[in-house]
Design a protein around this motif. Structure first.
Motif, PDB file in Angstrom:
ATOM      1  N   ALA A 168       0.845  -1.202   0.000  1.00 29.35           N
ATOM      2  CA  ALA A 168       0.000   0.000   0.000  1.00 29.35           C
ATOM      3  C   ALA A 168       0.874   1.244   0.000  1.00 29.35           C
ATOM      4  O   ALA A 168       0.587   2.229   0.683  1.00 29.35           O
ATOM      5  N   ALA A 216      -6.140  11.781   7.978  1.00 35.51           N
ATOM      6  CA  ALA A 216      -4.938  12.523   8.377  1.00 35.51           C
ATOM      7  C   ALA A 216      -4.871  12.747   9.878  1.00 35.51           C
ATOM      8  O   ALA A 216      -3.809  12.927  10.430  1.00 35.51           O
ATOM      9  N   ARG A 240     -13.063  -2.565   5.539  1.00 33.16           N
ATOM     10  CA  ARG A 240     -12.536  -1.729   4.478  1.00 33.16           C
ATOM     11  C   ARG A 240     -11.043  -1.979   4.285  1.00 33.16           C
ATOM     12  O   ARG A 240     -10.440  -1.442   3.382  1.00 33.16           O
ATOM     13  N   GLY A 241     -10.459  -2.786   5.176  1.00 31.67           N
ATOM     14  CA  GLY A 241      -9.012  -2.993   5.112  1.00 31.67           C
ATOM     15  C   GLY A 241      -8.318  -1.882   5.866  1.00 31.67           C
ATOM     16  O   GLY A 241      -7.848  -2.064   6.959  1.00 31.67           O
ATOM     17  N   TYR A 242      -8.296  -0.713   5.248  1.00 32.58           N
ATOM     18  CA  TYR A 242      -7.746   0.400   5.997  1.00 32.58           C
ATOM     19  C   TYR A 242      -8.394   1.700   5.539  1.00 32.58           C
ATOM     20  O   TYR A 242      -9.056   1.746   4.506  1.00 32.58           O
ATOM     21  N   MET A 296      -8.657   5.724  -2.386  1.00 30.16           N
ATOM     22  CA  MET A 296      -9.185   6.999  -1.890  1.00 30.16           C
ATOM     23  C   MET A 296      -8.038   7.960  -1.586  1.00 30.16           C
ATOM     24  O   MET A 296      -6.968   7.545  -1.172  1.00 30.16           O
ATOM     25  N   TRP A 328       1.295   8.331  -7.377  1.00 33.70           N
ATOM     26  CA  TRP A 328       1.105   6.895  -7.139  1.00 33.70           C
ATOM     27  C   TRP A 328      -0.329   6.486  -7.453  1.00 33.70           C
ATOM     28  O   TRP A 328      -0.574   5.493  -8.137  1.00 33.70           O
ATOM     29  N   ASN A 355      -4.769  10.950  12.322  1.00 31.19           N
ATOM     30  CA  ASN A 355      -4.575   9.681  13.028  1.00 31.19           C
ATOM     31  C   ASN A 355      -3.314   9.648  13.868  1.00 31.19           C
ATOM     32  O   ASN A 355      -2.891   8.595  14.302  1.00 31.19           O
ATOM     33  N   LEU A 410      -7.615   6.029   5.261  1.00 31.38           N
ATOM     34  CA  LEU A 410      -6.579   7.062   5.331  1.00 31.38           C
ATOM     35  C   LEU A 410      -7.186   8.334   5.902  1.00 31.38           C
ATOM     36  O   LEU A 410      -7.935   9.032   5.229  1.00 31.38           O
ATOM     37  N   PHE A 469      -3.165  16.419   4.096  1.00 30.87           N
ATOM     38  CA  PHE A 469      -1.831  15.842   4.328  1.00 30.87           C
ATOM     39  C   PHE A 469      -1.125  16.656   5.401  1.00 30.87           C
ATOM     40  O   PHE A 469      -1.234  17.884   5.419  1.00 30.87           O
ATOM     41  N   ALA A 521     -11.159   1.389  -0.695  1.00 29.73           N
ATOM     42  CA  ALA A 521     -10.446   2.291   0.219  1.00 29.73           C
ATOM     43  C   ALA A 521      -9.000   2.502  -0.225  1.00 29.73           C
ATOM     44  O   ALA A 521      -8.394   3.531   0.091  1.00 29.73           O
ATOM     45  N   ALA A 522      -8.465   1.543  -0.970  1.00 29.36           N
ATOM     46  CA  ALA A 522      -7.072   1.653  -1.385  1.00 29.36           C
ATOM     47  C   ALA A 522      -6.863   2.779  -2.383  1.00 29.36           C
ATOM     48  O   ALA A 522      -5.727   3.213  -2.590  1.00 29.36           O
ATOM     49  N   ALA A 549      -8.680  -3.463   1.315  1.00 27.12           N
ATOM     50  CA  ALA A 549      -8.838  -2.072   0.885  1.00 27.12           C
ATOM     51  C   ALA A 549      -8.993  -1.993  -0.627  1.00 27.12           C
ATOM     52  O   ALA A 549      -9.756  -1.156  -1.137  1.00 27.12           O
ATOM     53  N   TYR A 553      -4.488  -4.668   2.845  1.00 25.97           N
ATOM     54  CA  TYR A 553      -4.441  -4.062   1.509  1.00 25.97           C
ATOM     55  C   TYR A 553      -5.392  -4.778   0.560  1.00 25.97           C
ATOM     56  O   TYR A 553      -6.055  -4.133  -0.266  1.00 25.97           O
ATOM     57  N   ILE A 583       0.116   8.999   4.603  1.00 22.97           N
ATOM     58  CA  ILE A 583      -0.807   9.006   5.734  1.00 22.97           C
ATOM     59  C   ILE A 583      -0.724   7.638   6.375  1.00 22.97           C
ATOM     60  O   ILE A 583      -0.863   6.626   5.702  1.00 22.97           O
ATOM     61  N   VAL A 584      -0.472   7.598   7.664  1.00 21.07           N
ATOM     62  CA  VAL A 584      -0.420   6.301   8.331  1.00 21.07           C
ATOM     63  C   VAL A 584      -1.823   5.700   8.325  1.00 21.07           C
ATOM     64  O   VAL A 584      -2.769   6.342   8.782  1.00 21.07           O
ATOM     65  N   PRO A 634      -6.888  11.000   0.929  1.00 22.03           N
ATOM     66  CA  PRO A 634      -7.263  11.605   2.205  1.00 22.03           C
ATOM     67  C   PRO A 634      -7.614  13.070   2.012  1.00 22.03           C
ATOM     68  O   PRO A 634      -7.185  13.699   1.040  1.00 22.03           O
TER      69      PRO A 634
END
Lengths: 695, 111, 212
Positions: free
Chosen positions: A557, C16, C10-12, A590, A665, C18, C14, A595, A587-588, A582, A579, A569-570, A592
């Protein structure tokens, strides 16, 4: 060693210690090989220096690599070290095979040279090939898999690498200056005591292991804390990928199993340097305690080596079967069982030392027990493959050949676990065949599979598949040819570590084994070709390198190559195979909303100071150059002290850069026609986990 | 402000009492075995058994009162670590002694 | 058997915001230090095991026996000094925890240092007495094991004293900053840990030796 040989400046170093001159003093085939090896090291080092200078690489090397605290780069340096040492170890192995193929009534190597070869081969393969390789993979992968920006102690990580490099450097120096120990990689006294080996050999062994061992302990400590404290928010222990689990168990073993090695090395050093009687023949020494403590380290060490490989295989089998791993909980439990049980079996390495049958029986039973969790793992992997959609990639070829060969090796292990059988074959080549059968398919194939699997993540392009396959098949064929004959000659009574023999029945087997050795050499050559071809064609191989295998865990990811900060973003994790989930849920892909600036630790030169100082310290101790030993120790301590008086400012990566990398990416990996607005809330869960119901 | 000070003072006294208790117990657990050995009235095996038990108790006292590892949830990780280490230590030390004493009695009878 | 319900995942995500879940460096360093001490504990354990297996005729090799060599008085003095130093370090830690002022922290640290030095003085004088009696490590396997184990602890105490001196300098230079406090907490652990090891030494080496 009389006092007159000792010089206050050079210690006991003399002109005769220069191995490149050996062939000049006494020109025999044996000495030409020894001098040739020494010259190769010197020429190799000089060539490196010249090339570095010619292409003006010193500054980038210093700034981007030697002083870095980036776990991925540290990991790469570990693996480079491991590959260099692998080459030396394999060459030595083939030399030994050649000697024994010609060993009926003689051969071309002297007994002493042969003894040095098997001593350095074992020492290098375990401490300077296997350990750096797995440490490198753990370094690269674990922080990414747990969604962390770095390890808990980045500077300590660099120092650990420095200590490992110092140990390896000492072994390399022993090729050029003086002889290495002839006492095998286990260095059993009393043979390694000053009375029998007054030279520098065992001292090289003691200090290279002692220094590198300290580095391993610190690595273990670092990764335990990292896995405990740096996991991404929401990632519970039972969400961790299998490789991280095995890394955790290996790290725990490192912290608790390296001390016995340190202790027996220190005691041997006290015997040799200060006339103590820990393991001597006279005045109440007890050499059996050395064997006891060495294997208190040595058996857990076997699992230190093999557990990360099990982790790699678990990741690979799941990814290339396109399924969740079968029996995750049982794999975790099996890993922990193995870790604890590994401390209860050490006596099986010396069943024949003379303790009574009760003691042997207890450790024999414990040894057989440890086969159970290992068996559980094999079945879990088989069940993962079952009805999976297999892809025969290079890592998968390693995996499949591991599964077949490792089971055979395991069966011979169960045979050896029976003390009565062990009495028949102990110290024969049967044993040598057994542990190579565990370590080559088990450890080395795992590491090479991991190298092929994670290479694109680190460098941003895949490795060439064709040469990869050639290499994987050559390793497999070479291993089978080189070691299965040793089972046979072992059963026929050929002892290990023997330079020549008089029984003509052995010779055909050794000739087959030598053929295997050539296959292994070819496998090594193919690996080199693979790397060369891949770098040449890197533009073609860059496509899809972000996630080339449609993998399931968090390290994918991230963009390839992974930026210094790992994750813009963690992530906040809510499941295993985060992953894969996601990707299925969208979700993979998306972005955020926001930043933040990212803070990272700054560079440090302490790793280099440790490497240079550690090498100098070891060198001074080996050659009795007391001034050098004291000076380097003082300088290293002073450097560490000075560091505690300064504040690390670190570096801050602006949020803009993180956003730019992230967007680039996303552009590469998003499915066609993706837009944040039309992203479905929770689609396609079924495709993410097809075997969920069966579990 | 005053109540905060008072509660902080109380916490301080509580912690101080912890160290004092630890010291007191440790002194007691040291004086008794030394006294036993100095007096010499017990057989070797009995004396050593008492010494061993008191040593283990004293180690627990040190861990509890000086290293502050107790059964509270905040210290659970440390406690687990200590217990795990103690297990491995016991395996290694007891195993080594078992093996080496066995070897000595079988192979190295006094000359 | 209950049927397992699939939890949607959802797996994960993102998000900010967090950065909530971050352990501070001091806490991590303390955990790492615990691990280091446990690793060190194994080292001591093996020196203990080695020592205990040398309490026989073969390993004593006709040399002095534990009963000949050890005396209770020296061991008792060393024990007293070390235990007292553990307590005074505790007082310093308390002064640090409750902000009772730098001078109190430093004062108790200095007392601790002196007690540690006192311990070392008694230990060294005991060793020199043994040397004078011909009880050198080169004499027998038993003496090798003794001089492996007990001076190993002494070397740790020496390292602790040097570390203490460095910390006194750091308090002087930086004051009681968070980094200095975190280092002092680790030193405190180390110091108390050495006292725990000493319990093993006075019991298994000195008391067992004299009682024999």
């Amino acid at each position: 060693m009389t006092l007159t040989d000792w010089n206050p400046i050079l210690g006991r170093l003399t002109l005769q210690s220069l191995d490149p001159l050996k062939a000049v003093f006494d020109p025999t085939v044996n000495n030409f090989i020894a001098s040739g090896a020494a010259d190769a090291v010197v020429v190799g080092a000089l060539l490196g220096v010249v090339l570095m200078t010619k292409y003006r690489l010193w500054k980038p090397l210093w700034n981007n690599w030697l002083t870095t605290v980036d776990h991925k780069r540290i990991g790469v340096m570990y693996i480079v070290l491991a590959l260099v040492m692998l080459v030396r170890g394999v060459v030595e192995a083939v030399l030994m095979r050649a000697q024994q193929a010609d060993g009926l009534h003689g051969g071309f190597l002297s007994a002493d040279h042969f003894a040095q070869l098997f001593s350095t081969h074992g020492t290098i393969m375990i401490f300077f090939m296997a350990m750096p390789f797995l440490t490198g993979l753990i370094n690269i992968v674990v922080p990414l898999q747990i969604g962390a920006r770095d390890v808990s102690f980045p500077m300590l990580n660099s120092v650990s690498l420095g200590l490992t490099v110092a140990g390896a450097a000492l072994v390399m120096i022993s090729l050029v200056l003086g002889d290495f120990s002839t006492g095998g990689w286990t260095g059993y006294p009393p043979y390694t005591e000053a009375a029998f080996q007054p030279g520098v050999g065992p001292d090289y062994w003691i200090w290279s292991l002692g220094i590198a061992g300290l580095g391993s302990t610190l690595t273990g400590l670092n990764f335990i804390v990292t896995i405990y404290k740096e996991r991404a928010p929401g990632m519970k222990f039972m969400h961790m990928p299998m490789f991280t689990w095995t890394a955790l168990c290996t790290a725990i073993l490192l912290v608790f199993a390296m001390p016995p090695l340190t202790v027996c090395a220190v005691m041997l050093a006290l015997d040799r340097y200060a006339g103590f009687h820990f393991f001597t023949n006279a005045l109440g020494g007890n050499m059996m305690n050395f064997a006891n403590m060495l294997w208190l380290f040595g058996h857990p060490e076997v699992y230190i080596l093999i557990l990360p490989a099990f982790g790699v295989f678990s990741e690979i089998v799941s990814t290339f079967s396109g399924k969740r791993i079968y029996g995750y909980a049982s794999l975790v439990l099996a890993t922990m069982c193995i870790a604890v049980l590994s401390f209860t079996v050490w006596l099986h390495h010396f069943f024949t030392m003379g303790q009574d049958a009760d003691v042997n029986a207890a450790f024999g039973i414990a040894t057989m027990l440890i086969g159970i969790p290992t068996g559980v793992k094999i079945f879990d992997w088989l069940a993962t493959i079952y009805r999976g959609r297999l892809q025969f990639t290079v890592p998968m070829v390693y995996m499949l050949s591991f599964m077949m060969l490792f089971v055979i090796g395991g069966l011979t292990g169960i045979i050896l676990a029976n003390p009565t059988v062990d009495f028949q074959v102990h110290n024969t080549l049967f044993l040598v065949a057994h542990f190579h059968n565990m370590l080559i398919p088990g450890l080395l194939f795992g590491m090479l599979a991991g190298y092929n699997y994670w290479f694109p993540k680190v460098f941003g392009f895949r490795l060439n598949e064709k040469w990869g396959h050639v290499s994987a098949y050559s390793w497999t064929i070479g291993f089978v040819l080189a070691f299965f004959p040793l089972y046979a000659v072992g059963l026929m009574g050929m002892t290990r570590r023997t330079v020549s023999y008089t029984n003509p029945a052995f010779q055909p087997w050794f000739q087959i084994a030598l053929a295997g050795g050539f296959f292994v050499l070819f496998a090594l050559f193919s690996m080199g070709m693979q790397l060369y071809v891949s770098i040449r064609d890197r533009d073609l191989l860059e496509a899809g390198a972000d996630d080339p295998w449609n993998a399931r865990t968090l390290e994918w990811a991230t963009p390839s190559p992974v930026p210094a900060y790992n994750f813009a973003i963690v992530p906040t994790v809510d499941s295993r195979d985060a992953y894969a989930m996601a990707k299925a849920s969208g979700a993979a892909y998306m972005s955020p909303a926001r930043f933040n600036n990212i803070h990272l630790p700054g560079k440090t030169s302490l790793g280099v100071v440790t490497a240079v100082g550690g090498t100098a310290l070891g060198f001074g101790l080996v050659w009795h150059m007391w001034w050098l030993a004291i000076l380097s120790l003082v300088l290293v301590v002073a450097a560490f002290l000075a560091r505690t008086f300064t504040e690390d400012e670190g570096v801050t990566i602006p949020s803009g850069i993180a956003r730019r990398d992230f967007d680039a990416w996303m552009k590469r990996i998003r499915p066609e026609g993706w837009s944040d607005d039309t992203a479905p809330e929770m689609p396609g869960l079924e495709t993410a986990q097809p075997m969920e119901h069966a579990e | 402000m005053k109540t905060e000070n008072a509660s902080s003072r109380e916490a301080y006294l509580h912690d101080l009492r912890g160290y004092q208790t630890g010291l007191l117990l440790a002194v007691l657990l040291t004086v008794v075995p030394f006294g036993l050995v100095a007096w010499g009235g017990l057989s070797y095996v009995t004396a050593m058994s008492v010494v061993a038990v008191l040593a283990i108790v004293q180690i627990v006292v040190h861990v509890r009162y000086f290293l502050h590892v107790d059964l509270s949830p905040e210290r659970r990780d440390d406690l687990h670590l200590i217990l795990f280490s103690a297990l491995l230590l016991a395996i290694m030390v007891a195993g080594s002694i078992w093996i080496l004493v066995n070897l000595q009695t079988r192979m190295m009878m006094p000359m | 058997m209950t049927t397992e319900v699939l939890k949607p995942s959802r797996g994960y995500a993102l998000i900010a915001e967090n950065d909530v879940h971050h352990h501070d460096h001091g806490e991590k360093a303390l955990s790492g230090f615990w691990l280091f001490m446990m690793s060190d504990l194994i080292i001591f354990g093996l020196f203990f095991a080695t020592y205990l297996t040398t309490l026989n005729k073969m390993a004593i090799a006709g040399g002095p026996t534990p009963h000949d060599l050890f005396e209770l008085k020296g061991a008792a003095m060393e024990t007293a000094f070390l235990l007292a130093s553990s307590f005074t370090f505790g007082l310093s830690s308390l002064a640090m925890k409750y902000d009772l002022g730098t001078s109190k922290v430093v004062g108790w640290l200095v007392v601790t240092l002196l007690l540690g030095a006192g311990f070392l003085f008694f230990e060294v004088s005991e060793f020199s007495r043994m040397f004078a009696e011909g009880a050198v490590p080169q004499r027998s396997g038993f003496l090798s094991a003794f001089f492996g184990l007990v001076p190993l602890h002494g070397a740790h105490v020496t390292a602790g004293c040097l570390w203490l001196i460095v910390m006194l300098v750091q308090i002087r230079v930086f004051g009681l900053t968070d980094a200095v406090k975190s280092r002092l907490m680790r030193l405190a652990l180390f110091w108390h840990f050495l006292d725990v090891i000493w319990i093993g030494i006075f019991s298994a080496v000195y008391l067992a030796g004299v009682a024999q």
